[in-house]
Design a protein around this motif. Sequence first.
Motif, mmCIF file in Angstrom:
data_model
loop_
_atom_site.group_PDB
_atom_site.id
_atom_site.type_symbol
_atom_site.label_atom_id
_atom_site.label_comp_id
_atom_site.label_asym_id
_atom_site.label_seq_id
_atom_site.Cartn_x
_atom_site.Cartn_y
_atom_site.Cartn_z
ATOM 1 N N SER A 175 0.811 -1.220 0.000
ATOM 2 C CA SER A 175 0.000 0.000 0.000
ATOM 3 C C SER A 175 0.844 1.269 0.000
ATOM 4 O O SER A 175 0.308 2.378 -0.121
ATOM 5 C CB SER A 175 -0.930 0.004 1.223
ATOM 6 N N ASP A 176 2.160 1.119 0.131
ATOM 7 C CA ASP A 176 3.059 2.282 0.174
ATOM 8 C C ASP A 176 3.331 2.729 -1.267
ATOM 9 O O ASP A 176 3.956 1.991 -2.040
ATOM 10 C CB ASP A 176 4.358 1.906 0.871
ATOM 11 N N PRO A 177 2.914 3.909 -1.643
ATOM 12 C CA PRO A 177 3.103 4.359 -3.038
ATOM 13 C C PRO A 177 4.571 4.558 -3.405
ATOM 14 O O PRO A 177 4.927 4.573 -4.590
ATOM 15 C CB PRO A 177 2.336 5.683 -3.088
ATOM 16 N N ARG A 178 5.435 4.704 -2.399
ATOM 17 C CA ARG A 178 6.859 4.884 -2.689
ATOM 18 C C ARG A 178 7.568 3.564 -2.956
ATOM 19 O O ARG A 178 8.695 3.549 -3.453
ATOM 20 C CB ARG A 178 7.525 5.599 -1.516
ATOM 21 N N CYS A 179 6.955 2.453 -2.582
ATOM 22 C CA CYS A 179 7.583 1.131 -2.757
ATOM 23 C C CYS A 179 7.419 0.664 -4.191
ATOM 24 O O CYS A 179 6.289 0.604 -4.719
ATOM 25 C CB CYS A 179 6.955 0.130 -1.799
ATOM 26 N N ARG A 180 8.522 0.316 -4.819
ATOM 27 C CA ARG A 180 8.484 -0.128 -6.220
ATOM 28 C C ARG A 180 8.636 -1.644 -6.344
ATOM 29 O O ARG A 180 8.690 -2.175 -7.445
ATOM 30 C CB ARG A 180 9.596 0.570 -7.012
ATOM 31 N N LEU A 181 8.716 -2.356 -5.224
ATOM 32 C CA LEU A 181 8.881 -3.811 -5.272
ATOM 33 C C LEU A 181 7.552 -4.455 -5.651
ATOM 34 O O LEU A 181 6.521 -4.239 -4.997
ATOM 35 C CB LEU A 181 9.362 -4.335 -3.913
ATOM 36 N N ARG A 182 7.574 -5.239 -6.694
ATOM 37 C CA ARG A 182 6.336 -5.826 -7.189
ATOM 38 C C ARG A 182 6.400 -7.344 -7.384
ATOM 39 O O ARG A 182 5.361 -7.977 -7.548
ATOM 40 C CB ARG A 182 5.964 -5.185 -8.536
ATOM 41 N N ALA A 183 7.581 -7.930 -7.373
ATOM 42 C CA ALA A 183 7.677 -9.378 -7.625
ATOM 43 C C ALA A 183 8.791 -9.991 -6.787
ATOM 44 O O ALA A 183 9.857 -9.389 -6.636
ATOM 45 C CB ALA A 183 7.939 -9.646 -9.106
ATOM 46 N N VAL A 184 8.516 -11.189 -6.228
ATOM 47 C CA VAL A 184 9.546 -11.934 -5.498
ATOM 48 C C VAL A 184 9.770 -13.267 -6.200
ATOM 49 O O VAL A 184 8.826 -14.028 -6.431
ATOM 50 C CB VAL A 184 9.163 -12.137 -4.007
ATOM 51 N N ILE A 185 11.014 -13.495 -6.593
ATOM 52 C CA ILE A 185 11.422 -14.746 -7.245
ATOM 53 C C ILE A 185 12.011 -15.652 -6.161
ATOM 54 O O ILE A 185 12.918 -15.247 -5.430
ATOM 55 C CB ILE A 185 12.467 -14.473 -8.343
ATOM 56 N N SER A 186 11.515 -16.871 -6.040
ATOM 57 C CA SER A 186 11.940 -17.799 -4.988
ATOM 58 C C SER A 186 12.410 -19.103 -5.613
ATOM 59 O O SER A 186 11.721 -19.666 -6.478
ATOM 60 C CB SER A 186 10.781 -18.089 -4.021
#
Length: 371
Positions: free
Chosen positions: A97-108
């Motif tokens: 919900s943080d508009p400043r956060c650009r993290l969108r995908a986690v590769i595991s």
Amino acid sequence: MGSEADRATLRSLHAANRAGRALREGLSQSSAERAVRSLRPLLTAPVVALSDGRTVLGWDGDGESHRAGESHSGDVLAAARASLDDGRARVDRVRCSDPRCRLRAVISVPLVVDGSRIGSLHAVDTAARAPLIKATHEVAVWISGQLELAEVDRRRSGVAEAELRALRAQISPHFIYNALTTIAAFVRTDPDQARELLLEFADFTRYSFRRHGEYTALADELQAIEQYLTLERARFGDRLRVTLRIAPDCLTVMVPYLSLQPVVENAVRHGLEPKSAPGHIVVEALSDGADVLISVEDDGVGEDPDRIQAALDGVAHADSIGLSNVDLRLRATFGERYGLVVETAPGEGTRVLMRVPRFAARAHAGEAPAH
């Protein structure tokens, strides 16, 4: 300095080397925290993390709110558990919900050691880019290899410790019986000599049964040999002659604890004790390039080479467990080329050669307590 591609290659190798040193300790919070600092520039991702499925052990980068927040269905810990459950690499969406956060995908990608999934590697980015997915998979395979090596080291250390305990149990009954019998014989005839022998016996047994330190300086091992031989000379009298030729620069080299004394005891028990005439033992340590070459030679009755080989293989009679034990611990500590070499034949005496590196990181990492 070469081209930019050359410099990038060197940076990658340097990062892999630093991460590898941490991972060779196994997967823990301490090793993971150090490893991810080198893995992130290697993967060129905004965030790199390592997890064991129970917690995120190491995190490097921003966005720690995605580390293990219970409210996030797409956080890294949730992705780790899902990846470990199905055993497959996966890409999960990061909700924030943080508009400043650009993290969108986690590769595991799971980390597999001996066929078991023990953890996972994660790269978190603005998008699941194909090159990053491939790089994360390849780095995970490399990490799994480092952790496999860490497990091999752990098992090898466990075997060496078990062998050391077995060696203590094997040496002590025979030696203690003979030493105490000799001391008892001097109590009536020469009380002063009995007192000196008892002190030597106490010092030697204290060294033999100490509870700490896998390695010791050659000087300490030689001191224990001197104490052992003092007691044996009291028993054999003029029948036992000993010569030590030790180069001064060899005294500080590190050797596995209780590695030389069993070889000397073997020379006394199996080489000289069955011999009716006087016998001579020569202990020598000389520099040989980057190594130190240690030899124990006796002019005793000798032995069948096949019987010695059987002893080194651990299938001979119990009296020879000392040689097998020392051989195994030398190989476990320094590598296969550093095992014992035994030269012998019936009636020709025996020479045992032991080669140790002048410097070995594993041996020098531990303390060698002084006496």
